[in-house]
Design an enzyme around this catalytic site. Structure first.
Site, PDB file in Angstrom:
ATOM      1  CB  SER A 129      14.487  49.035  60.263  1.00 13.87           C
ATOM      2  OG  SER A 129      13.992  50.352  60.389  1.00 13.87           O
ATOM      3  CE1 TYR A 139      16.197  49.332  65.439  1.00 13.15           C
ATOM      4  CE2 TYR A 139      15.117  51.043  64.161  1.00 13.15           C
ATOM      5  CZ  TYR A 139      15.153  49.747  64.627  1.00 13.15           C
ATOM      6  OH  TYR A 139      14.153  48.870  64.284  1.00 13.15           O
TER       7      TYR A 139
HETATM    8  P1  NAD Z   1      10.040  44.047  70.623  1.00 15.82           P
HETATM    9  O1  NAD Z   1      10.729  44.962  71.575  1.00 15.82           O
HETATM   10  O2  NAD Z   1       8.578  43.794  70.755  1.00 15.82           O
HETATM   11  O3  NAD Z   1      10.798  42.644  70.622  1.00 15.82           O
HETATM   12  C1  NAD Z   1      12.186  42.497  70.698  1.00 15.82           C
HETATM   13  C2  NAD Z   1      12.483  41.184  71.401  1.00 15.82           C
HETATM   14  O4  NAD Z   1      13.899  41.030  71.444  1.00 15.82           O
HETATM   15  C3  NAD Z   1      11.972  41.133  72.853  1.00 15.82           C
HETATM   16  O5  NAD Z   1      11.275  39.929  73.079  1.00 15.82           O
HETATM   17  C4  NAD Z   1      13.257  41.188  73.676  1.00 15.82           C
HETATM   18  O6  NAD Z   1      13.183  40.479  74.899  1.00 15.82           O
HETATM   19  C5  NAD Z   1      14.253  40.538  72.723  1.00 15.82           C
HETATM   20  N1  NAD Z   1      15.640  40.909  73.024  1.00 15.82           N
HETATM   21  C6  NAD Z   1      16.111  42.142  73.347  1.00 15.82           C
HETATM   22  N2  NAD Z   1      17.442  42.077  73.594  1.00 15.82           N
HETATM   23  C7  NAD Z   1      17.809  40.779  73.404  1.00 15.82           C
HETATM   24  C8  NAD Z   1      19.041  40.081  73.518  1.00 15.82           C
HETATM   25  N3  NAD Z   1      20.167  40.710  73.848  1.00 15.82           N
HETATM   26  N4  NAD Z   1      19.056  38.760  73.260  1.00 15.82           N
HETATM   27  C9  NAD Z   1      17.902  38.106  72.917  1.00 15.82           C
HETATM   28  N5  NAD Z   1      16.713  38.709  72.815  1.00 15.82           N
HETATM   29  C10 NAD Z   1      16.663  40.034  73.038  1.00 15.82           C
HETATM   30  O7  NAD Z   1      10.408  44.637  69.192  1.00 15.82           O
HETATM   31  P2  NAD Z   1       9.745  44.453  67.772  1.00 15.82           P
HETATM   32  O8  NAD Z   1       9.233  45.786  67.391  1.00 15.82           O
HETATM   33  O9  NAD Z   1       8.873  43.260  67.693  1.00 15.82           O
HETATM   34  O10 NAD Z   1      11.072  44.250  66.903  1.00 15.82           O
HETATM   35  C11 NAD Z   1      11.476  43.049  66.324  1.00 15.82           C
HETATM   36  C12 NAD Z   1      12.481  43.380  65.234  1.00 15.82           C
HETATM   37  O11 NAD Z   1      11.844  44.166  64.214  1.00 15.82           O
HETATM   38  C13 NAD Z   1      13.669  44.209  65.702  1.00 15.82           C
HETATM   39  O12 NAD Z   1      14.823  43.799  65.018  1.00 15.82           O
HETATM   40  C14 NAD Z   1      13.298  45.624  65.305  1.00 15.82           C
HETATM   41  O13 NAD Z   1      14.420  46.416  65.155  1.00 15.82           O
HETATM   42  C15 NAD Z   1      12.607  45.339  63.986  1.00 15.82           C
HETATM   43  N6  NAD Z   1      11.726  46.397  63.479  1.00 15.82           N
HETATM   44  C16 NAD Z   1      10.671  46.875  64.196  1.00 15.82           C
HETATM   45  C17 NAD Z   1       9.853  47.852  63.629  1.00 15.82           C
HETATM   46  C18 NAD Z   1       8.664  48.433  64.337  1.00 15.82           C
HETATM   47  O14 NAD Z   1       8.010  49.322  63.768  1.00 15.82           O
HETATM   48  N7  NAD Z   1       8.347  47.947  65.536  1.00 15.82           N
HETATM   49  C19 NAD Z   1      10.119  48.329  62.358  1.00 15.82           C
HETATM   50  C20 NAD Z   1      11.193  47.822  61.669  1.00 15.82           C
HETATM   51  C21 NAD Z   1      11.983  46.854  62.233  1.00 15.82           C
END
Ligand code: NAD
Length: 283
Positions: free
Chosen positions: A166, A179
């Site tokens: 991130s 985070y």
């Molecule tokens: P999201 O919340 O849409 O998806 C996260 C998924 O992880 C969900 O399907 C959830 O059920 C699953 N999950 C949660 N806890 C879990 C566990 N203990 N075991 C297995 N699965 C689990 O989030 P997203 O925004 O799609 O994020 C995906 C990745 O991208 C993450 O690592 C997040 O930190 C990273 N990220 C997101 C952004 C953003 O702007 N959304 C930016 C940078 C990085």
């Protein structure tokens, strides 16, 4: 010379943790589009099954949902056995599970003198339980699946791990210290593991998405009542040179590049996909 393509990925088996989520789903689609067999390993098995069925139908691809908790080794071992049974040996791991939580978020960006006597909205009001959960999900939740799911890659002396980092990993964003620290640790671990595994044929890289509106951050960047950007959401757009949030599809090309043999000499790097955010000094 044959034209370069992602042909080498066809028929490979990938497990993606958190693949039922918004960003994960876009990566699953990218992989399905080039013929990778994808197992979505998610704590939310119902959504994983639903997303898998939709993407399988849309791309004529092999995609399955598997129950897994990235913080529970036994559940990961069981998930691996299920994936091996249905698809065979695992070639690729994407560590996509992660996210922030309101419990690990300060209410104010900076502490002011007026907060000293009543610091509940600041760092001093954070609940360690929430802090620990967010740190564990993002960091241990990357380490543990890597330990379990790279077993076949080690045996075959070939494989790829892709971590999802991130913008917080380079410079911490305000309000979300757990985070930010966890994602900085993910970058550090990406480099460490890349070195550790370089001689046994496993490449380890990461992408660092910029700002995308998803379940985990909507409460921070949107005003729930009006549907407009919150002041923080507006600040993000103003600090992203391209002037917008990313679309999940924007992550697809960089991901396939890092999974494919096209990047065969690339290991230990973190690629920002951020509309220029990390390059911008704010002025
Ligand atoms: P999201 O919340 O849409 O998806 C996260 C998924 O992880 C969900 O399907 C959830 O059920 C699953 N999950 C949660 N806890 C879990 C566990 N203990 N075991 C297995 N699965 C689990 O989030 P997203 O925004 O799609 O994020 C995906 C990745 O991208 C993450 O690592 C997040 O930190 C990273 N990220 C997101 C952004 C953003 O702007 N959304 C930016 C940078 C990085």
């Amino acid at each position: 010379m044959k034209p370069l393509s992602f042909e080498d990925l066809k028929g490979k088996v990938c497990v993606i943790t958190g693949g039922a989520g918004v960003l994960g789903g876009a990566l699953v689609k990218a992989m399905a589009s080039v013929g990778i067999k994808v197992a979505i390993a998610d704590i939310d098995k119902d959504t994983a099954d639903k997303v898998a069925a939709e993407i399988a139908a849309e791309y004529g691809a092999q995609v399955i949902g598997v129950a897994a908790n990235v913080l529970d080794k036994e559940s990961l071992v069981q998930a691996k056995a299920e994936i091996n049974r249905q698809f065979g040996e695992i070639d690729i791991l994407i560590n996509g599970a992660g996210g922030n939580s309101p419990q690990a978020t300060t209410k104010v960006e900076q502490m002011e003198e007026k907060d000293i006597d009543n610091p509940a909205d600041t760092f001093y009001g954070l609940q360690m339980e929430g802090f620990d959960k967010v740190f564990a999900l993002n960091f241990k939740g990357t380490v543990l699946p890597t330990m379990v799911f790279t077993g076949d890659m080690l045996k075959n002396k070939k494989g790829v791990v892709l971590n999802i980092s991130s913008m917080n990993s380079y410079k911490p964003l305000t309000k979300i210290p757990a985070y930010s620290a966890a994602k900085a640790s993910v970058n550090n671990f990406t480099e460490w593991l890349a070195v550790h595994l370089a001689k046994v044929g496993i490449r380890v890289n990461a992408i660092a998405p910029g700002f995308f509106i998803t379940h985990q951050n909507r409460f921070l960047v949107m005003d729930e009542k009006t549907g407009d950007f919150s002041p923080r959401g507006k600040k993000i757009v103003d600090n992203t040179p391209m002037g917008k949030f990313g679309e999940p599809e924007d992550l697809q090309g960089t991901t396939l590049y890092l999974l494919s043999d096209i990047s065969g000499f690339v290991t230990g790097i973190v690629i920002p996909v951020d509309g220029g955010y990390s390059a911008y000094g704010g002025v």
